[in-house]
Design a protein around this motif. Structure first.
Motif, PDB file in Angstrom:
ATOM      1  N   PRO A 204      44.855  26.691  43.657  1.00 54.98           N
ATOM      2  CA  PRO A 204      44.710  25.816  42.488  1.00 54.98           C
ATOM      3  C   PRO A 204      44.797  26.615  41.189  1.00 54.98           C
ATOM      4  O   PRO A 204      44.391  27.786  41.131  1.00 54.98           O
ATOM      5  N   GLU A 205      45.338  25.972  40.149  1.00 50.65           N
ATOM      6  CA  GLU A 205      45.568  26.656  38.880  1.00 50.65           C
ATOM      7  C   GLU A 205      44.307  27.307  38.337  1.00 50.65           C
ATOM      8  O   GLU A 205      44.346  28.392  37.758  1.00 50.65           O
ATOM      9  N   THR A 206      43.161  26.651  38.520  1.00 46.92           N
ATOM     10  CA  THR A 206      41.909  27.178  37.991  1.00 46.92           C
ATOM     11  C   THR A 206      41.500  28.492  38.655  1.00 46.92           C
ATOM     12  O   THR A 206      40.750  29.276  38.083  1.00 46.92           O
ATOM     13  N   LEU A 207      41.991  28.732  39.874  1.00 46.26           N
ATOM     14  CA  LEU A 207      41.644  29.959  40.590  1.00 46.26           C
ATOM     15  C   LEU A 207      42.747  31.007  40.561  1.00 46.26           C
ATOM     16  O   LEU A 207      42.482  32.186  40.799  1.00 46.26           O
ATOM     17  N   LEU A 208      43.977  30.580  40.274  1.00 47.05           N
ATOM     18  CA  LEU A 208      45.122  31.491  40.358  1.00 47.05           C
ATOM     19  C   LEU A 208      44.975  32.659  39.391  1.00 47.05           C
ATOM     20  O   LEU A 208      45.248  33.810  39.748  1.00 47.05           O
ATOM     21  N   GLU A 209      44.524  32.383  38.176  1.00 45.57           N
ATOM     22  CA  GLU A 209      44.412  33.436  37.172  1.00 45.57           C
ATOM     23  C   GLU A 209      43.415  34.510  37.613  1.00 45.57           C
ATOM     24  O   GLU A 209      43.687  35.710  37.490  1.00 45.57           O
ATOM     25  N   SER A 210      42.269  34.092  38.134  1.00 45.04           N
ATOM     26  CA  SER A 210      41.283  35.079  38.570  1.00 45.04           C
ATOM     27  C   SER A 210      41.760  35.823  39.813  1.00 45.04           C
ATOM     28  O   SER A 210      41.451  37.006  39.990  1.00 45.04           O
ATOM     29  N   GLU A 211      42.525  35.155  40.691  1.00 47.13           N
ATOM     30  CA  GLU A 211      43.078  35.831  41.865  1.00 47.13           C
ATOM     31  C   GLU A 211      44.049  36.928  41.456  1.00 47.13           C
ATOM     32  O   GLU A 211      44.085  38.005  42.036  1.00 47.13           O
ATOM     33  N   LEU A 212      44.838  36.660  40.432  1.00 49.80           N
ATOM     34  CA  LEU A 212      45.840  37.627  39.992  1.00 49.80           C
ATOM     35  C   LEU A 212      45.225  38.750  39.170  1.00 49.80           C
ATOM     36  O   LEU A 212      45.509  39.932  39.399  1.00 49.80           O
ATOM     37  N   PHE A 213      44.391  38.397  38.201  1.00 49.06           N
ATOM     38  CA  PHE A 213      43.944  39.377  37.211  1.00 49.06           C
ATOM     39  C   PHE A 213      42.495  39.839  37.398  1.00 49.06           C
ATOM     40  O   PHE A 213      42.085  40.805  36.766  1.00 49.06           O
ATOM     41  N   GLY A 214      41.732  39.154  38.246  1.00 49.15           N
ATOM     42  CA  GLY A 214      40.341  39.523  38.429  1.00 49.15           C
ATOM     43  C   GLY A 214      39.485  39.049  37.262  1.00 49.15           C
ATOM     44  O   GLY A 214      39.968  38.403  36.324  1.00 49.15           O
ATOM     45  N   TYR A 215      38.197  39.378  37.294  1.00 50.49           N
ATOM     46  CA  TYR A 215      37.306  38.953  36.213  1.00 50.49           C
ATOM     47  C   TYR A 215      36.135  39.909  36.083  1.00 50.49           C
ATOM     48  O   TYR A 215      35.820  40.676  36.999  1.00 50.49           O
ATOM     49  N   GLU A 216      35.503  39.867  34.905  1.00 46.75           N
ATOM     50  CA  GLU A 216      34.326  40.664  34.631  1.00 46.75           C
ATOM     51  C   GLU A 216      33.070  39.865  34.970  1.00 46.75           C
ATOM     52  O   GLU A 216      33.091  38.631  35.012  1.00 46.75           O
ATOM     53  N   LYS A 217      31.995  40.557  35.170  1.00 48.40           N
ATOM     54  CA  LYS A 217      30.713  39.909  35.400  1.00 48.40           C
ATOM     55  C   LYS A 217      30.359  39.018  34.212  1.00 48.40           C
ATOM     56  O   LYS A 217      30.471  39.426  33.061  1.00 48.40           O
ATOM     57  N   GLY A 218      29.984  37.770  34.504  1.00 51.39           N
ATOM     58  CA  GLY A 218      29.614  36.833  33.462  1.00 51.39           C
ATOM     59  C   GLY A 218      30.781  36.110  32.809  1.00 51.39           C
ATOM     60  O   GLY A 218      30.591  35.379  31.835  1.00 51.39           O
ATOM     61  N   ALA A 219      31.996  36.318  33.324  1.00 53.88           N
ATOM     62  CA  ALA A 219      33.170  35.673  32.715  1.00 53.88           C
ATOM     63  C   ALA A 219      33.079  34.155  32.792  1.00 53.88           C
ATOM     64  O   ALA A 219      33.586  33.445  31.930  1.00 53.88           O
ATOM     65  N   PHE A 220      32.434  33.640  33.830  1.00 50.47           N
ATOM     66  CA  PHE A 220      32.235  32.199  34.002  1.00 50.47           C
ATOM     67  C   PHE A 220      31.064  32.002  34.945  1.00 50.47           C
ATOM     68  O   PHE A 220      30.551  32.968  35.545  1.00 50.47           O
ATOM     69  N   THR A 221      30.625  30.779  35.069  1.00 53.26           N
ATOM     70  CA  THR A 221      29.495  30.480  35.945  1.00 53.26           C
ATOM     71  C   THR A 221      29.814  30.890  37.375  1.00 53.26           C
ATOM     72  O   THR A 221      30.834  30.494  37.930  1.00 53.26           O
ATOM     73  N   GLY A 222      28.956  31.678  37.954  1.00 51.28           N
ATOM     74  CA  GLY A 222      29.182  32.146  39.313  1.00 51.28           C
ATOM     75  C   GLY A 222      29.789  33.525  39.391  1.00 51.28           C
ATOM     76  O   GLY A 222      29.861  34.126  40.475  1.00 51.28           O
ATOM     77  N   ALA A 223      30.245  34.087  38.247  1.00 50.27           N
ATOM     78  CA  ALA A 223      30.810  35.436  38.230  1.00 50.27           C
ATOM     79  C   ALA A 223      29.671  36.442  38.122  1.00 50.27           C
ATOM     80  O   ALA A 223      29.338  36.943  37.045  1.00 50.27           O
ATOM     81  N   THR A 224      29.050  36.743  39.248  1.00 44.65           N
ATOM     82  CA  THR A 224      27.856  37.595  39.258  1.00 44.65           C
ATOM     83  C   THR A 224      28.187  39.079  39.314  1.00 44.65           C
ATOM     84  O   THR A 224      27.294  39.913  39.178  1.00 44.65           O
ATOM     85  N   ALA A 225      29.456  39.410  39.514  1.00 45.32           N
ATOM     86  CA  ALA A 225      29.870  40.817  39.564  1.00 45.32           C
ATOM     87  C   ALA A 225      31.350  40.903  39.231  1.00 45.32           C
ATOM     88  O   ALA A 225      32.078  39.911  39.308  1.00 45.32           O
ATOM     89  N   ARG A 226      31.775  42.086  38.823  1.00 42.01           N
ATOM     90  CA  ARG A 226      33.204  42.283  38.530  1.00 42.01           C
ATOM     91  C   ARG A 226      34.004  42.129  39.812  1.00 42.01           C
ATOM     92  O   ARG A 226      33.593  42.569  40.883  1.00 42.01           O
ATOM     93  N   ARG A 227      35.177  41.501  39.687  1.00 40.93           N
ATOM     94  CA  ARG A 227      36.087  41.379  40.820  1.00 40.93           C
ATOM     95  C   ARG A 227      37.476  41.838  40.399  1.00 40.93           C
ATOM     96  O   ARG A 227      37.990  41.401  39.367  1.00 40.93           O
ATOM     97  N   VAL A 228      38.068  42.704  41.189  1.00 39.63           N
ATOM     98  CA  VAL A 228      39.420  43.199  40.918  1.00 39.63           C
ATOM     99  C   VAL A 228      40.439  42.221  41.482  1.00 39.63           C
ATOM    100  O   VAL A 228      40.309  41.775  42.628  1.00 39.63           O
ATOM    101  N   GLY A 229      41.438  41.866  40.683  1.00 39.97           N
ATOM    102  CA  GLY A 229      42.472  40.927  41.112  1.00 39.97           C
ATOM    103  C   GLY A 229      43.542  41.604  41.954  1.00 39.97           C
ATOM    104  O   GLY A 229      43.571  42.830  42.114  1.00 39.97           O
ATOM    105  N   LYS A 230      44.440  40.783  42.486  1.00 37.12           N
ATOM    106  CA  LYS A 230      45.466  41.302  43.397  1.00 37.12           C
ATOM    107  C   LYS A 230      46.449  42.235  42.698  1.00 37.12           C
ATOM    108  O   LYS A 230      47.007  43.130  43.334  1.00 37.12           O
ATOM    109  N   ILE A 231      46.656  42.036  41.406  1.00 37.35           N
ATOM    110  CA  ILE A 231      47.578  42.930  40.701  1.00 37.35           C
ATOM    111  C   ILE A 231      47.004  44.336  40.653  1.00 37.35           C
ATOM    112  O   ILE A 231      47.710  45.321  40.900  1.00 37.35           O
ATOM    113  N   GLU A 232      45.723  44.451  40.349  1.00 41.70           N
ATOM    114  CA  GLU A 232      45.085  45.769  40.353  1.00 41.70           C
ATOM    115  C   GLU A 232      45.040  46.363  41.756  1.00 41.70           C
ATOM    116  O   GLU A 232      45.189  47.574  41.934  1.00 41.70           O
TER     117      GLU A 232
END
Length: 480
Positions: A204-232
């Motif tokens: 889904p579009e809402t998840l595709l961006e985080s799957e590709l690029f990852g996210y930092e802790k606190g980026a959105f509700t439920g982001a309790t830790a940094r996650r590295v995306g598939k590009i990294e």
């Protein structure tokens, strides 16, 4: 007059070549083994003008001999011969700098034309890649086909694999675009590095961006830790973006930045991250039309199509169907822990005559189904006909019924346009039609999602993404 080396363990073929080339005014030297051929190149000290080498040789293989010859004389044009034409042989020979390769048996005019081109060119050594591999195991059957269209594709893969160029793989659904991408990766300079695959419509579009690029802790509700995306995760390796033609415009802009600046930003991040990845993308969409419609960025389109490879549809290479049929039957028989049945001539004729709108995927599924329900020691024309008829859905619609349906659609569209004026009307109607198509396909398929995907001409992950997008409920019908 040119001096040409023929390396083949078949004495009749060596004699035939010698007679043919002497008649053309050339000088010919022959060898029956790879070791003998290499020794002749070493003694020739640059005096040879061309070498024609068979792949299957006793002792040193033809590809090993080819490598050794190129080490002794990098300027020597080499034509590779093979009776097998496996994917790896074709790609590796081309990648390592072979002038060309030919399949046995071959036509004399074809060979003479190729020899003439090789002698005229005397071109420098081609792009050098990793050490040649003689492995013809599991990977050798990823791409199957001896047709000229497939041989041309193998050569193109070989030429592009050892470069760092971005590649856009295009072709109809089910033609094997992902297999082409994997072949490019396996024969690339990054073959020992990470390889990440992401389907741009299966998530889904809402998840595709985080799957590709990852996210930092606190980026959105439920982001309790940094996650590295598939590009990294693919850093210093390769990422395959499947169905990129369906990627949302906002994410397209970020992929463009990756291509231009070799940088990304994680969601919630405030500083760029340097990333070194090679991008291979694939789509079955008409990107030129998508650009005109504003659904695909023009600047990204030109960044992606540094090299474009077209995968031919199955209907354009029917001569490959017997080989593909045997390949799929053997594979599915192994999965079912059964013996591989024979294909009766009538069954093969039906397979060749069918247009295969679902391409390789449809052929594989049809043979899998045939194998499951086949009751005899061989597959008959009736077995194939039954398997094909089950996937065709309803019969043709009458003209009267079609006219009524069109008028009903027009009435509905007029009402929707009146009730929803503005720029979103087109998108709204397209989504409603898309939802209706998916619902009808699922109903016709009795809830079988794989079958519904084949009817729509899309992949199963694409169908699942649309079911999720439109919130559709499905039920699978089980019949006695």
């Amino acid at each position: 007059m040119a001096q040409i080396l023929i390396v083949d363990d078949d004495p009749r073929l060596r004699q035939s070549f010698e007679k043919l080339l002497l008649g053309e005014g050339h000088e010919v030297v022959t060898a029956s083994t790879g070791e003998e051929g290499v020794a002749l190149v070493e003694r020739g000290a640059g005096g040879l003008d061309l070498a024609i080498v068979d792949v299957r040789l006793p002792g040193m293989s033809g590809l090993e001999a080819f490598r050794a010859m190129r080490g002794l004389d990098p300027q020597l044009p080499v034509i590779v011969m093979t009776a097998f034409g496996t994917t790896d042989t074709a790609i590796e020979a081309t990648k390592a700098g072979a002038f060309d390769y030919i399949l046995k048996p071959f036509e004399i005019p074809e060979v003479l034309t190729l020899i003439g081109k090789a002698l005229d060119s005397r071109r420098p050594a081609g792009l050098k890649g990793p050490t040649l591999s003689d492995d013809e195991g599991d990977h050798a059957t990823l791409l199957v086909g001896r047709s000229q269209a497939m041989q041309n594709l193998y050569k193109s893969i070989g030429r592009v694999a050892a470069t760092e160029a971005t590649v856009l793989v295009r072709g109809e659904s089910g033609t094997g675009k992902e297999l082409v991408a994997r072949a490019i990766f396996r024969h690339s300079l990054r073959a020992e590095r990470p390889y990440q695959v992401i389907n741009c419509v299966a998530i889904p579009e809402t998840l595709l961006e985080s799957e590709l690029f990852g996210y930092e802790k606190g980026a959105f509700t439920g982001a309790t830790a940094r996650r590295v995306g598939k590009i990294e995760l693919a850093n210093r390796g390769t990422i395959f973006l499947d169905e990129i033609g369906d990627m949302p415009l906002g994410i397209q802009a970020k992929i463009l930045r990756l291509l231009q600046e070799k940088q990304i930003e994680r969601l919630g991040g405030n500083r760029p991250v340097d990333v070194d990845v090679r991008i291979i993308a694939a789509t079955n969409r008409d990107l030129e039309r998508a650009m005109r419609d504003g659904a695909f960025r023009e600047d990204l389109y030109y960044r992606l199509k540094v090299v474009t490879l077209w995968v031919p549809p199955l209907r354009e290479r029917p001569e490959d169907i017997p080989l593909l049929a045997q390949h799929f039957l053997a594979r599915h028989a192994q999965e079912l822990d059964s013996t591989t049945p024979a294909l009766e001539p009538g069954a093969l004729d039906r397979l060749i005559a069918y247009p295969w709108p679902g391409n390789i995927r449809e052929l594989s599924n049809t043979l899998h189904k045939t194998l499951i329900f086949c009751r005899g020691a061989s597959i008959t024309a009736e077995d194939v006909a039954q398997a094909l008829s089950e996937g065709r859905g309803r019969g043709p619609v009458s003209e009267e019924a079609a006219a009524r349906a069109i008028e009903a659609i027009r009435t509905w569209v007029r009402r929707e346009l009146a009730e929803r004026p503005g720029a979103r009307a087109y998108d709204t109607l397209c989504e409603r039609f898309d939802s209706l198509l998916v619902s009808e396909a699922l109903a016709l398929a009795g809830g079988n999602r794989s079958k519904a995907a084949r009817m729509l001409g899309i992949t199963r992950p694409t169908l699942l993404a649309r079911i999720d997008k439109y919130g559709l409920k499905t039920e699978t019908l089980v019949t006695e």
